[in-house]
Motif scaffolding. Structure first.
Motif, PDB file in Angstrom:
ATOM      1  N   LEU A 256      -2.649  30.635  15.441  1.00 53.78           N
ATOM      2  CA  LEU A 256      -2.525  30.106  16.803  1.00 53.78           C
ATOM      3  C   LEU A 256      -2.709  31.192  17.854  1.00 53.78           C
ATOM      4  CD1 LEU A 256       0.440  27.609  16.367  1.00 53.78           C
ATOM      5  CD2 LEU A 256      -1.964  27.061  16.707  1.00 53.78           C
ATOM      6  N   GLN A 257      -2.247  32.415  17.544  1.00 54.25           N
ATOM      7  CA  GLN A 257      -2.457  33.518  18.477  1.00 54.25           C
ATOM      8  C   GLN A 257      -3.938  33.833  18.625  1.00 54.25           C
ATOM      9  OE1 GLN A 257       0.038  36.561  16.774  1.00 54.25           O
ATOM     10  NE2 GLN A 257       1.820  35.988  17.998  1.00 54.25           N
ATOM     11  N   GLU A 258      -4.651  33.826  17.490  1.00 56.56           N
ATOM     12  CA  GLU A 258      -6.093  34.052  17.559  1.00 56.56           C
ATOM     13  C   GLU A 258      -6.782  32.935  18.333  1.00 56.56           C
ATOM     14  OE1 GLU A 258      -7.341  34.381  13.555  1.00 56.56           O
ATOM     15  OE2 GLU A 258      -6.409  36.349  13.207  1.00 56.56           O
ATOM     16  N   GLN A 259      -6.353  31.716  18.105  1.00 61.16           N
ATOM     17  CA  GLN A 259      -6.919  30.594  18.845  1.00 61.16           C
ATOM     18  C   GLN A 259      -6.603  30.713  20.330  1.00 61.16           C
ATOM     19  OE1 GLN A 259      -5.608  26.800  17.421  1.00 61.16           O
ATOM     20  NE2 GLN A 259      -6.720  25.641  18.960  1.00 61.16           N
ATOM     21  N   GLU A 260      -5.395  31.197  20.655  1.00 61.18           N
ATOM     22  CA  GLU A 260      -5.024  31.391  22.055  1.00 61.18           C
ATOM     23  C   GLU A 260      -5.934  32.403  22.727  1.00 61.18           C
ATOM     24  OE1 GLU A 260      -1.153  32.878  24.699  1.00 61.18           O
ATOM     25  OE2 GLU A 260      -1.236  33.199  22.528  1.00 61.18           O
ATOM     26  N   GLU A 261      -6.232  33.500  22.027  1.00 63.48           N
ATOM     27  CA  GLU A 261      -7.106  34.526  22.597  1.00 63.48           C
ATOM     28  C   GLU A 261      -8.509  33.978  22.828  1.00 63.48           C
ATOM     29  OE1 GLU A 261      -8.137  38.055  24.281  1.00 63.48           O
ATOM     30  OE2 GLU A 261      -6.149  37.301  23.702  1.00 63.48           O
ATOM     31  N   ARG A 262      -9.004  33.209  21.855  1.00 60.62           N
ATOM     32  CA  ARG A 262     -10.337  32.612  22.032  1.00 60.62           C
ATOM     33  C   ARG A 262     -10.356  31.659  23.223  1.00 60.62           C
ATOM     34  NH1 ARG A 262      -9.982  32.161  16.342  1.00 60.62           N
ATOM     35  NH2 ARG A 262      -9.454  29.958  16.548  1.00 60.62           N
ATOM     36  N   MET A 263      -9.288  30.903  23.379  1.00 58.10           N
ATOM     37  CA  MET A 263      -9.230  29.964  24.491  1.00 58.10           C
ATOM     38  C   MET A 263      -9.129  30.683  25.828  1.00 58.10           C
ATOM     39  SD  MET A 263      -6.819  26.917  22.928  1.00 58.10           S
ATOM     40  CE  MET A 263      -7.102  25.865  24.347  1.00 58.10           C
ATOM     41  N   ARG A 264      -8.417  31.819  25.842  1.00 50.87           N
ATOM     42  CA  ARG A 264      -8.342  32.610  27.079  1.00 50.87           C
ATOM     43  C   ARG A 264      -9.726  33.105  27.488  1.00 50.87           C
ATOM     44  NH1 ARG A 264      -3.324  33.987  28.875  1.00 50.87           N
ATOM     45  NH2 ARG A 264      -1.565  33.648  27.449  1.00 50.87           N
ATOM     46  N   LEU A 265     -10.498  33.615  26.509  1.00 50.14           N
ATOM     47  CA  LEU A 265     -11.850  34.078  26.800  1.00 50.14           C
ATOM     48  C   LEU A 265     -12.736  32.929  27.281  1.00 50.14           C
ATOM     49  CD1 LEU A 265     -12.423  36.508  23.770  1.00 50.14           C
ATOM     50  CD2 LEU A 265     -11.947  37.119  26.158  1.00 50.14           C
ATOM     51  N   LEU A 270     -15.444  29.993  31.671  1.00 48.84           N
ATOM     52  CA  LEU A 270     -15.565  28.753  32.432  1.00 48.84           C
ATOM     53  C   LEU A 270     -15.197  28.954  33.902  1.00 48.84           C
ATOM     54  CD1 LEU A 270     -14.085  26.203  29.866  1.00 48.84           C
ATOM     55  CD2 LEU A 270     -16.472  26.420  30.582  1.00 48.84           C
ATOM     56  N   GLN A 271     -14.208  29.819  34.159  1.00 51.53           N
ATOM     57  CA  GLN A 271     -13.855  30.112  35.545  1.00 51.53           C
ATOM     58  C   GLN A 271     -15.015  30.785  36.271  1.00 51.53           C
ATOM     59  OE1 GLN A 271     -10.255  32.380  34.990  1.00 51.53           O
ATOM     60  NE2 GLN A 271      -8.937  30.606  35.389  1.00 51.53           N
ATOM     61  N   GLN A 272     -15.693  31.738  35.594  1.00 50.70           N
ATOM     62  CA  GLN A 272     -16.835  32.403  36.205  1.00 50.70           C
ATOM     63  C   GLN A 272     -17.965  31.417  36.443  1.00 50.70           C
ATOM     64  OE1 GLN A 272     -17.079  35.574  37.318  1.00 50.70           O
ATOM     65  NE2 GLN A 272     -19.043  34.915  38.147  1.00 50.70           N
ATOM     66  N   GLU A 273     -18.190  30.563  35.437  1.00 50.52           N
ATOM     67  CA  GLU A 273     -19.238  29.555  35.593  1.00 50.52           C
ATOM     68  C   GLU A 273     -18.897  28.583  36.713  1.00 50.52           C
ATOM     69  OE1 GLU A 273     -21.506  26.139  32.882  1.00 50.52           O
ATOM     70  OE2 GLU A 273     -20.011  27.485  31.995  1.00 50.52           O
ATOM     71  N   THR A 274     -17.613  28.258  36.841  1.00 47.80           N
ATOM     72  CA  THR A 274     -17.179  27.362  37.920  1.00 47.80           C
ATOM     73  C   THR A 274     -17.408  28.001  39.281  1.00 47.80           C
ATOM     74  OG1 THR A 274     -15.485  26.389  36.485  1.00 47.80           O
ATOM     75  CG2 THR A 274     -15.223  26.092  38.858  1.00 47.80           C
ATOM     76  N   ALA A 275     -17.101  29.313  39.368  1.00 50.96           N
ATOM     77  CA  ALA A 275     -17.335  30.021  40.636  1.00 50.96           C
ATOM     78  C   ALA A 275     -18.816  30.026  40.991  1.00 50.96           C
ATOM     79  CB  ALA A 275     -16.808  31.449  40.531  1.00 50.96           C
ATOM     80  N   ASP A 276     -19.676  30.274  39.990  1.00 54.05           N
ATOM     81  CA  ASP A 276     -21.122  30.253  40.247  1.00 54.05           C
ATOM     82  C   ASP A 276     -21.581  28.874  40.694  1.00 54.05           C
ATOM     83  OD1 ASP A 276     -21.134  32.878  39.468  1.00 54.05           O
ATOM     84  OD2 ASP A 276     -21.831  32.470  37.423  1.00 54.05           O
TER      85      ASP A 276
END
Length: 329
Positions: A256-265, A270-276
């Motif tokens: 779950l920690q590994e999955q959390e890190e992947r989701m954070r990335l 997605l935030q950068q893409e949203t800003a663009d």
């Protein structure tokens, strides 16, 4: 009052929609009162189940195969506990976690079909109850009855508390137990005769001997009794299962920690893409505003040009009429 009649009514009530339970119970009691007032009183005394218990009852009614699978797993786990087989317990513990997750999903679906979706908290109580049925044969019988009233819990050492856990507890099927073969009748009679004679001799000897003086501090200086072998074995089995659970929980936490890190990335991307996209949207909106303004100006000029063209057309027509009149004179 007939037990079968009460059991039939209880099965209908606990197998129906939870929101209709009180009204259905009242109606059933009124119908029963026409023939048997004692039966009607017993029906009115049937408690309404908790939501999690109702969901388990729905599972028992509509998907008994799921409970049968968990019951078989519980039997294998108890056999492994009796033999203190830690590797098998660890494997069965992993199997139980998978089966419980699937069973809870089925319980959610069945409850949804019966018009009462269950929350995550209720689903957790359903899982705890199903886990308890794999640990205790009596709990398995209570769950299988379809008349469960409350959530069941198991700590792996003590028996599951079934006090007030099921409606009509006196009608539960007898839990499966492993019994030793009974000795032949002759052996039983011989053993009974020997026991009686030994008891008679012991009583006579005790009567002939003077009473022994008890130590004054015997009541406060008793040596604690060692743990009985069955309790120790159960504790060891519970320890093995707890270690297996810890190992599986550690692995799950790591995943779950590994999955959390992947989701954070992924969220950062997605935030950068949203800003663009927002920047592109803003530019497109500005361009759209300019185009709308240009369209409004062009539309106004076009209307003026149409009016001017109409005026010129009328002037030309008048001039042509004048030329024709002059030419005719």
């Amino acid at each position: 009052m007939e037990d079968e009649a009460l059991a039939d009514i209880a099965d209908r009530l606990y197998g129906g929609p939870l929101d209709d339970f009180v009204a259905a119970r009242t109606g059933a009691a009124k119908d029963a009162a026409l023939q048997d007032k004692q039966l009607a009183a017993a029906v009115r005394a049937l408690p309404k189940p908790a939501v999690a218990a109702w969901a388990v009852n729905m599972l028992s009614r509509y998907r008994p195969d799921v409970l049968a699978g968990l019951g078989g797993l519980g039997e294998r786990m108890r056999a492994a506990q009796d033999s203190l087989d830690a590797p098998v317990l660890r494997e069965l513990g992993r199997e139980r976690r998978s089966m419980l997750a699937d069973a809870v999903d089925v319980a959610r679906a069945v409850a949804q079909e019966q018009g009462r979706p269950i929350s995550d908290a209720v689903a957790a109580d359903v899982e705890e109850t199903l886990r308890a049925m794999t640990a205790d044969e009596r709990a398995e019988a209570a769950v299988g009855s379809g008349r469960l009233l409350k959530v069941l819990t198991a700590d792996g050492i003590n028996d599951v508390d079934l006090d007030g856990a099921v409606a009509l507890p006196g009608m539960l099927p007898v839990a499966r137990t492993t019994r030793r073969a009974s000795p032949p009748p002759a052996a039983v009679k011989g053993a009974a005769a020997k026991a009686t004679a030994a008891k008679t001799r012991t009583t006579a000897e005790q009567a002939s001997q003077p009473p022994r003086a008890k130590p004054r501090l015997e009541a406060v200086r008793q040596t604690p009794r060692p743990a009985s072998p069955p309790a120790l074995e159960r504790a060891k089995a519970a320890l093995a299962e707890a270690q297996a659970t810890e190992e599986e929980a550690t692995r799950l936490a790591r995943d779950l920690q590994e999955q959390e890190e992947r989701m954070r990335l992924e969220i950062a991307e997605l935030q950068q893409e949203t800003a663009d996209l927002r920047s592109r949207l803003k530019a497109a909106e500005e361009s759209l505003d300019r185009s709308r303004k240009g369209l409004a100006a062009t539309s106004a000029e076009a209307k003026q040009a149409v009016r001017a063209a109409g005026k010129a057309s009328r002037t030309a027509m008048l001039a042509q009429e004048r030329v024709l009149r002059l030419a005719s004179n």
